[in-house]
Design a protein around this motif. Structure first.
Motif, PDB file in Angstrom:
ATOM      1  N   ASN A 171       0.786  -1.229   0.000  1.00 39.16           N
ATOM      2  CA  ASN A 171       0.000   0.000   0.000  1.00 39.16           C
ATOM      3  C   ASN A 171       0.819   1.281   0.000  1.00 39.16           C
ATOM      4  O   ASN A 171       1.705   1.468   0.825  1.00 39.16           O
ATOM      5  CB  ASN A 171      -0.949   0.005   1.203  1.00 39.16           C
ATOM      6  N   HIS A 172       0.487   2.159  -0.930  1.00 37.08           N
ATOM      7  CA  HIS A 172       1.053   3.508  -0.989  1.00 37.08           C
ATOM      8  C   HIS A 172       0.323   4.346   0.069  1.00 37.08           C
ATOM      9  O   HIS A 172      -0.855   4.114   0.337  1.00 37.08           O
ATOM     10  CB  HIS A 172       0.804   4.061  -2.401  1.00 37.08           C
ATOM     11  N   PRO A 173       1.011   5.350   0.677  1.00 33.40           N
ATOM     12  CA  PRO A 173       0.315   6.144   1.713  1.00 33.40           C
ATOM     13  C   PRO A 173      -0.777   7.071   1.182  1.00 33.40           C
ATOM     14  O   PRO A 173      -1.618   7.514   1.955  1.00 33.40           O
ATOM     15  CB  PRO A 173       1.448   6.969   2.342  1.00 33.40           C
ATOM     16  N   GLY A 202       3.223   6.455  -8.022  1.00 33.98           N
ATOM     17  CA  GLY A 202       3.039   5.928  -6.670  1.00 33.98           C
ATOM     18  C   GLY A 202       2.913   4.408  -6.697  1.00 33.98           C
ATOM     19  O   GLY A 202       3.734   3.717  -7.310  1.00 33.98           O
ATOM     20  N   GLY A 203       1.853   3.881  -6.066  1.00 33.87           N
ATOM     21  CA  GLY A 203       1.648   2.430  -5.990  1.00 33.87           C
ATOM     22  C   GLY A 203       1.108   1.789  -7.259  1.00 33.87           C
ATOM     23  O   GLY A 203       0.820   0.592  -7.266  1.00 33.87           O
ATOM     24  N   GLY A 204       0.933   2.580  -8.323  1.00 39.30           N
ATOM     25  CA  GLY A 204       0.618   1.997  -9.630  1.00 39.30           C
ATOM     26  C   GLY A 204      -0.856   1.755  -9.927  1.00 39.30           C
ATOM     27  O   GLY A 204      -1.181   1.065 -10.911  1.00 39.30           O
ATOM     28  N   THR A 205      -1.763   2.361  -9.142  1.00 44.11           N
ATOM     29  CA  THR A 205      -3.191   2.082  -9.356  1.00 44.11           C
ATOM     30  C   THR A 205      -3.650   2.408 -10.784  1.00 44.11           C
ATOM     31  O   THR A 205      -4.320   1.594 -11.424  1.00 44.11           O
ATOM     32  CB  THR A 205      -4.063   2.898  -8.369  1.00 44.11           C
ATOM     33  N   LEU A 206      -3.289   3.614 -11.269  1.00 44.23           N
ATOM     34  CA  LEU A 206      -3.770   4.012 -12.600  1.00 44.23           C
ATOM     35  C   LEU A 206      -3.210   3.083 -13.683  1.00 44.23           C
ATOM     36  O   LEU A 206      -3.915   2.727 -14.629  1.00 44.23           O
ATOM     37  CB  LEU A 206      -3.379   5.461 -12.891  1.00 44.23           C
ATOM     38  N   SER A 259       6.450   6.152 -13.736  1.00 42.70           N
ATOM     39  CA  SER A 259       7.662   6.621 -13.065  1.00 42.70           C
ATOM     40  C   SER A 259       7.270   7.404 -11.820  1.00 42.70           C
ATOM     41  O   SER A 259       6.129   7.845 -11.672  1.00 42.70           O
ATOM     42  CB  SER A 259       8.530   7.468 -14.006  1.00 42.70           C
ATOM     43  N   ASP A 260       8.227   7.535 -10.913  1.00 38.17           N
ATOM     44  CA  ASP A 260       8.003   8.251  -9.663  1.00 38.17           C
ATOM     45  C   ASP A 260       9.383   8.687  -9.163  1.00 38.17           C
ATOM     46  O   ASP A 260      10.387   8.014  -9.438  1.00 38.17           O
ATOM     47  CB  ASP A 260       7.317   7.325  -8.633  1.00 38.17           C
ATOM     48  N   ILE A 261       9.379   9.767  -8.399  1.00 37.17           N
ATOM     49  CA  ILE A 261      10.657  10.276  -7.886  1.00 37.17           C
ATOM     50  C   ILE A 261      11.158   9.429  -6.720  1.00 37.17           C
ATOM     51  O   ILE A 261      12.331   9.439  -6.375  1.00 37.17           O
ATOM     52  CB  ILE A 261      10.493  11.766  -7.476  1.00 37.17           C
ATOM     53  N   ASP A 288      12.235  12.011 -11.921  1.00 35.86           N
ATOM     54  CA  ASP A 288      11.478  13.228 -11.614  1.00 35.86           C
ATOM     55  C   ASP A 288      10.588  13.472 -12.839  1.00 35.86           C
ATOM     56  O   ASP A 288      11.048  13.271 -13.970  1.00 35.86           O
ATOM     57  CB  ASP A 288      12.474  14.389 -11.424  1.00 35.86           C
ATOM     58  N   ILE A 289       9.366  13.961 -12.613  1.00 31.55           N
ATOM     59  CA  ILE A 289       8.478  14.186 -13.770  1.00 31.55           C
ATOM     60  C   ILE A 289       9.138  15.107 -14.794  1.00 31.55           C
ATOM     61  O   ILE A 289       8.939  14.960 -16.005  1.00 31.55           O
ATOM     62  CB  ILE A 289       7.084  14.728 -13.351  1.00 31.55           C
ATOM     63  N   ALA A 290       9.960  16.048 -14.310  1.00 33.57           N
ATOM     64  CA  ALA A 290      10.612  17.007 -15.211  1.00 33.57           C
ATOM     65  C   ALA A 290      11.518  16.306 -16.225  1.00 33.57           C
ATOM     66  O   ALA A 290      11.795  16.854 -17.291  1.00 33.57           O
ATOM     67  CB  ALA A 290      11.429  18.002 -14.393  1.00 33.57           C
ATOM     68  N   THR A 303      -2.295  11.300 -14.347  1.00 38.77           N
ATOM     69  CA  THR A 303      -1.559  11.243 -13.092  1.00 38.77           C
ATOM     70  C   THR A 303      -2.306  11.881 -11.930  1.00 38.77           C
ATOM     71  O   THR A 303      -3.228  12.666 -12.115  1.00 38.77           O
ATOM     72  CB  THR A 303      -0.146  11.856 -13.279  1.00 38.77           C
ATOM     73  N   ASN A 304      -1.883  11.493 -10.758  1.00 43.72           N
ATOM     74  CA  ASN A 304      -2.482  11.884  -9.491  1.00 43.72           C
ATOM     75  C   ASN A 304      -1.345  12.415  -8.614  1.00 43.72           C
ATOM     76  O   ASN A 304      -0.784  11.687  -7.824  1.00 43.72           O
ATOM     77  CB  ASN A 304      -3.138  10.595  -8.931  1.00 43.72           C
ATOM     78  N   PRO A 305      -0.987  13.712  -8.817  1.00 41.14           N
ATOM     79  CA  PRO A 305       0.141  14.259  -8.045  1.00 41.14           C
ATOM     80  C   PRO A 305      -0.212  14.398  -6.570  1.00 41.14           C
ATOM     81  O   PRO A 305      -1.385  14.305  -6.217  1.00 41.14           O
ATOM     82  CB  PRO A 305       0.350  15.653  -8.662  1.00 41.14           C
TER      83      PRO A 305
HETATM   84  C1  LIG Z   1      -0.706  10.921  -4.658  1.00 38.80           C
HETATM   85  S1  LIG Z   1       0.697   9.975  -4.987  1.00 38.80           S
HETATM   86  C2  LIG Z   1       0.214   8.925  -6.325  1.00 38.80           C
HETATM   87  C3  LIG Z   1      -0.500   7.715  -5.818  1.00 38.80           C
HETATM   88  C4  LIG Z   1      -0.869   6.731  -6.890  1.00 38.80           C
HETATM   89  N1  LIG Z   1      -1.821   7.268  -7.833  1.00 38.80           N
HETATM   90  C5  LIG Z   1      -1.430   5.454  -6.254  1.00 38.80           C
HETATM   91  O1  LIG Z   1      -2.624   5.146  -6.415  1.00 38.80           O
HETATM   92  O2  LIG Z   1      -0.700   4.778  -5.551  1.00 38.80           O
HETATM   93  C6  LIG Z   1       1.773  11.101  -5.768  1.00 38.80           C
HETATM   94  C7  LIG Z   1       3.127  10.546  -6.149  1.00 38.80           C
HETATM   95  O3  LIG Z   1       3.878  11.588  -6.786  1.00 38.80           O
HETATM   96  C8  LIG Z   1       5.248  11.336  -6.528  1.00 38.80           C
HETATM   97  N2  LIG Z   1       6.020  12.581  -6.809  1.00 38.80           N
HETATM   98  C9  LIG Z   1       6.121  13.699  -6.066  1.00 38.80           C
HETATM   99  N3  LIG Z   1       6.919  14.587  -6.663  1.00 38.80           N
HETATM  100  C10 LIG Z   1       7.338  14.021  -7.833  1.00 38.80           C
HETATM  101  C11 LIG Z   1       8.165  14.454  -8.910  1.00 38.80           C
HETATM  102  N4  LIG Z   1       8.741  15.653  -8.918  1.00 38.80           N
HETATM  103  N5  LIG Z   1       8.348  13.610  -9.946  1.00 38.80           N
HETATM  104  C12 LIG Z   1       7.768  12.375  -9.975  1.00 38.80           C
HETATM  105  N6  LIG Z   1       6.999  11.917  -8.977  1.00 38.80           N
HETATM  106  C13 LIG Z   1       6.766  12.725  -7.920  1.00 38.80           C
HETATM  107  C14 LIG Z   1       5.258  10.914  -5.076  1.00 38.80           C
HETATM  108  O4  LIG Z   1       6.430  10.200  -4.774  1.00 38.80           O
HETATM  109  C15 LIG Z   1       3.966  10.064  -4.986  1.00 38.80           C
HETATM  110  O5  LIG Z   1       4.228   8.708  -5.110  1.00 38.80           O
END
Ligand SMILES: C[S@@+](CC[C@H](N)C(=O)[O-])C[C@H]1O[C@@H](n2cnc3c(N)ncnc32)[C@H](O)[C@@H]1O
Length: 389
Positions: A171-173, A202-206, A259-261, A288-290, A303-305
């Motif tokens: 589980n992702h937080p 994050g945890g990959g739901t999407l 991808s995720d940071i 990083d998303i950038a 995405t779900n930031p």
């Molecule tokens: C709300 S969570 C996504 C949860 C995911 N949708 C799920 O269901 O598990 C947002 C994610 O954005 C990532 N994140 C934050 N800043 C980021 C960045 N600059 N580049 C890529 N990922 C980033 C965080 O590490 C986090 O896992």
């Protein structure tokens, strides 16, 4: 022919039309949109089908009786007359949940207790033993809806909420709810015709929900338990035949990129993706998303930031500004969808949305935004798009 029964499928606010569409496609009759629910008719097979295939349903309730009452006695007697022994063993466990609006009962809890007593007294009269109450893991869950002097008694055929698909082993937080993720994909119009990218996965739901959709994997494919399996009248042959209706694709000509940071969160995504047996379809990378861009275009980005609620972020507006610049400069030719509860942060993306919708990630009110990403001037883009049409 099997008897037509009345059901209610529950969902989150604003997803009712999507759920009604899913139910209609599955063969439900007389779908009626209600508040956070869709009423429909069908047979037992339809009830199993709704549980197994609906991506936007939270639970499916089957109505057993509907009656009016003027006092406690009448209420008790009509519940007493309901043959609960069709579902529940005398030594089994149960729970009654109730909602109550404008009735003689001051609280839903009182109505639930009276209904529980009526059911237990019936068992004692019939068998000299009565079921016991188990709030956490009951064999049968009853659901009472009371409005003014009318009560409807349902059995909950789902048990645990249907957003629990069975693939989340880690589980992702701050996850997106699976039902909301599926709805976002449905609302985007994406049906697996191009690559799917979640650059903050994050945890990959999407990613999992998108791959399940593209491969036509039923929503309940990984789930082992449903409420109806513990009923005395569970028809395992019918359940098997409903599951056999699935037409799962073995392959699709598109890829899924996440991808995720945060490397720890990518490990969570990987565990879930392996559990869903989708490892061959999804590529994960720590970025990083950038620093992300599509492997080929067009692609769909969803995405779900972080919202800054469950996951703390140093500067939320700066992060969303980076999302906007990255989408604009690195994803031209793609469509992008972003969900967040923070309106100021969404404004900081700085792109003109082509879609805006209010959705609820559980109890969190969110905006779901869509963007068409193009190179250069918007007017020029609109002109070219029109002439291409
Ligand atoms: C709300 S969570 C996504 C949860 C995911 N949708 C799920 O269901 O598990 C947002 C994610 O954005 C990532 N994140 C934050 N800043 C980021 C960045 N600059 N580049 C890529 N990922 C980033 C965080 O590490 C986090 O896992």
């Amino acid at each position: 022919m099997e008897k037509t029964e009345y059901f209610i499928a529950k969902t989150f606010a604003n997803l009712e039309p999507l759920l009604a569409e899913e139910l209609t496609q599955l063969g439900a009759k007389n779908c009626q949109i209600m508040s956070r629910a869709v009423a429909f008719e069908g047979d037992m097979g339809m009830m199993y089908r709704a549980n197994y295939y609906c991506r936007t349903a939270l639970r499916i309730l089957w109505r057993q009786c509907k009656f009016t009452f003027a006092n406690n006695r009448q209420f008790y007697e009509q519940i007493f007359d309901f043959p609960a022994e069709r579902f529940l063993d005398a030594r089994g466990t149960m729970v009654v949940h109730a909602t109550n609006v404008d009735s003689i009962f001051k609280t839903p809890l009182f109505a639930a207790l009276l209904a529980k007593d009526a059911i237990c007294d019936r068992f004692r009269d019939l068998y000299d033993v009565r079921p016991s109450v188990d709030k956490d893991d009951p064999d049968v869950q009853f659901s009472l809806h009371i409005y003014k002097n009318e009560a409807q008694l349902f059995v909950d055929s789902s048990g645990e909420s249907l957003h629990k698909r069975g693939y989340k082993v880690s589980n992702h937080p701050a996850p997106i709810n699976e039902v909301v993720a599926a709805a976002m994909i449905q609302l985007s119009g994406w049906k697996g015709e191009c690559d799917f990218i979640d650059p903050m996965c994050g945890g990959g739901t999407l990613l999992v929900e998108a791959a399940m959709r593209a491969l036509n994997i039923p929503a309940g494919f990984y789930r082992r338990d449903y409420g109806f399996m513990r009923w005395k009248n569970f028809d395992s042959d019918l359940w098997k035949s409903v599951r056999k209706e699935a037409k799962i694709r073995e392959d699709v000509p598109v890829n899924f990129y996440g991808s995720d940071i945060n490397g720890r969160f990518l490990d969570i995504a990987e565990t879930n993706i392996i559990k869903a047996r989708l490892k061959d379809f999804v590529t994960l990378k720590r970025l990083d998303i950038a620093d992300t861009s599509p492997v080929r275009t067009p692609a769909l980005v969803m995405t779900n930031p972080p919202y800054g609620e469950r996951l703390q972020v140093k500067d939320l507006l700066e992060l969303y500004g980076t999302i906007g610049t990255t989408l604009k400069h690195q994803y031209a030719g793609c469509r992008a969808f972003v969900i967040s509860s923070d309106k100021d942060a969404l404004n900081a993306i700085g792109l003109r949305p082509s879609l805006k919708k209010t959705l609820y990630n559980g109890s969190i009110e969110c905006r779901f935004m869509g963007y068409e990403l193009f190179d250069g001037d918007r007017k020029e883009y609109a002109k070219n798009k029109k002439s291409a049409e």
